[in-house]
Enzyme design. Structure first.
Site, PDB file in Angstrom:
ATOM      1  N   HIS A 374      48.957 -65.368 -81.363  1.00 11.90           N
ATOM      2  CA  HIS A 374      48.662 -65.244 -79.936  1.00 11.90           C
ATOM      3  C   HIS A 374      47.327 -64.554 -79.712  1.00 11.90           C
ATOM      4  O   HIS A 374      46.709 -64.000 -80.630  1.00 11.90           O
ATOM      5  CB  HIS A 374      49.791 -64.511 -79.203  1.00 11.90           C
ATOM      6  CG  HIS A 374      49.992 -63.083 -79.630  1.00 11.90           C
ATOM      7  ND1 HIS A 374      49.260 -62.039 -79.125  1.00 11.90           N
ATOM      8  CD2 HIS A 374      50.864 -62.530 -80.517  1.00 11.90           C
ATOM      9  CE1 HIS A 374      49.664 -60.908 -79.655  1.00 11.90           C
ATOM     10  NE2 HIS A 374      50.637 -61.174 -80.515  1.00 11.90           N
ATOM     11  N   CYS A 393      53.417 -59.919 -85.437  1.00 12.29           N
ATOM     12  CA  CYS A 393      52.755 -61.148 -85.010  1.00 12.29           C
ATOM     13  C   CYS A 393      51.269 -61.096 -85.356  1.00 12.29           C
ATOM     14  O   CYS A 393      50.725 -60.042 -85.660  1.00 12.29           O
ATOM     15  CB  CYS A 393      52.943 -61.359 -83.519  1.00 12.29           C
ATOM     16  SG  CYS A 393      54.625 -61.825 -83.042  1.00 12.29           S
TER      17      CYS A 393
END
Length: 475
Positions: A374, A393
């Site tokens: 992301h 992440c």
């Protein structure tokens, strides 16, 4: 007339001599070529045995190494077939591609041995680098250097000559003066080149971390190159022509399209106690303006402590709060602050927008760890040399480049993509015409395309585990 006849006679004799000399040279050269090819074959075997000796030592490998490096030709010839068989098994067990199937079809020893070498564009450069490092290990005293101060440009210190010597033999220092104790511009530039090859902060200062890398023995460097070459080559042997790969300890992303690097980016990965996992999957969806459903673990560890300090944090960061029935819950800042000190029975979802933690784009791929790629609002963190900063992440610096490439090459509904560009608060999922393979890997050493040995910190302490697996016969 006499002179012309004598001249012709001398020409004939001279021509005959030249022909005889040429024939003799051919007779001498042919066996020499055969000898040279045999020696080249032995050298190739020796280079391959060095890989095994570094990461999976055994009595048998040591005997093979000594025979190839010190033994006479007859001893080498007597062991060739056995060594070839052992190497074929070694590379095959680890999934390293070779042309070993063609080995028995050739009567030429040199061709047989070449067919055993790993099929990899960086094998020869890596092998040569390993040989050089092992030579340095035997030649130089690489004792531990210690300093109670940080060394920087303009300093004079007794360690400067030894540090300069090491930087010189490792290929980072242009000029070396064995009696110079001044940390001058030449030394400073050498330190920066060294730091660049090790993923360190490019400040030209020799602090504890830079000195630790300078102290690493050449044999350890050779071992890391060998271990990671095997890990990397075996992994890449079965990938598709188009894929996305993220090297976790290097904090780097590459998009490969038909063997060419289509895009690169710095990334942020998980902290050592919240590690980004090694995995392979396929990116199936791209999301514009994602909302962030806060995992319970992150809510407890990260967000509630901030709410305990400031009850207005939830509203300020644009979080919606839901109860177990999916209904939105509204409370005052003081009430949120009080609830954060005890059991917190709600879940938080951050709405899309410029302050959203996930930023503008999210790339979804199925995995059991609930990690994804992301964007991020904390762009300044990409300037850190150690980018193990997330909760697992992966945050991408060049996220716009990756999103636009996927829009051009994989997104089905391109018109909606165009229409969504001005929008900042509406979430839109895009399916792909075909999924994109993604690989999260862990490689801490390699030889780059310019022949430079690159090393990175073993942020999750994985290297010893991999070597142990090899020692027990597991790929």
């Amino acid at each position: 007339m006499y002179l012309r006849i004598m001249g012709q006679f001398m020409f004939v004799r001279l021509s005959t001599v030249i022909v005889v000399v040429l024939l003799m040279s051919l007779l001498v050269t042919r066996p020499l070529l055969a000898i040279e090819r045999s020696e080249a074959a032995f050298n190739s075997l020796l280079n391959q045995v060095q890989f095994v000796r570094l990461i999976k030592p055994s009595k048998q490998i040591e005997l093979d190494y000594r025979a190839l490096s010190l033994g006479p030709t007859k001893v080498k010839q007597a062991r060739v077939e056995q060594i070839q068989s052992q190497l074929q098994e070694f590379w095959g067990t680890l999934g390293i591609p070779t042309n070993a199937v063609n080995m028995k079809s050739s009567q030429d020893l040199f061709q047989q041995v070449l067919s055993l070498e790993p099929i990899s564009k960086d094998y020869l450069t890596t092998s040569n680098k390993i040989r050089y490092l092992l030579w340095l290990e035997q030649r130089d005293d690489w004792s531990e250097l210690a300093s109670n101060t940080w060394l920087k440009l303009g300093d004079s210190h007794s360690l400067v000559p030894e540090i300069s010597s090491r930087l010189k033999v490792l290929g980072d220092l242009r000029q070396y003066d064995p009696i110079n104790t001044l940390f001058d511009a030449n030394v400073n530039n050498g330190v920066k080149r060294f730091q660049l090859r090790h993923g360190l902060t490019l400040d030209g200062i020799i602090g504890p971390e830079t000195l630790s890398w300078i102290n690493m023995k050449p044999v350890k460097r050779a071992e890391l190159l060998a271990i990671n070459f095997i890990n990397k080559t075996g992994y890449l042997a079965s990938v598709e022509p188009r894929f996305l790969i993220i090297n976790i300890p290097a904090f780097e992303l590459e998009l490969i399209d038909n063997g060419q690097v289509a895009l690169q980016s710095r990334v942020i990965v998980g902290k050592p106690y919240r590690q980004t996992p090694q995995l392979s999957s396929r990116i199936s969806n791209l999301v514009i303006n994602p909302s962030w459903r806060v995992p319970r673990s992150l809510l407890t560890r990260d967000l509630l402590p901030k709410v305990r300090e400031d009850g207005g944090y939830i509203q300020a960061r644009n979080f919606d709060v839901f109860d177990n029935n999916g209904e939105i819950v509204s409370k005052t800042s003081q009430e949120w602050q009080d609830l954060a000190h005890g059991h917190f029975p709600y879940r938080l979802v951050q709405i899309p927008g410029e302050g959203n933690t996930l930023g503008r784009y999210k790339f979804y791929f199925e995995n059991e760890h609930s990690v994804y790629l992301h964007d991020t609002v904390d762009k300044e963190l990409f300037e850190e040399s150690n980018r193990a900063l997330s909760s697992g992440c992966i945050r991408i610096e060049n996220v716009e480049g990756l999103a636009n490439w996927m829009a051009s090459n994989l997104v089905r509904d391109k018109q909606t993509w165009v229409d969504m560009q001005p929008e900042r608060h509406k979430t839109q999922w895009f399916s792909l015409e075909q999924s994109l393979p993604i690989y999260l890997v862990y490689w801490t050493a390699w030889v780059d395309q310019w022949g430079n040995a690159q090393f990175r910190n073993d942020i999750y302490h994985k290297n010893p585990t991999f070597k142990l697996a090899l020692a027990h016969g597991s790929p």
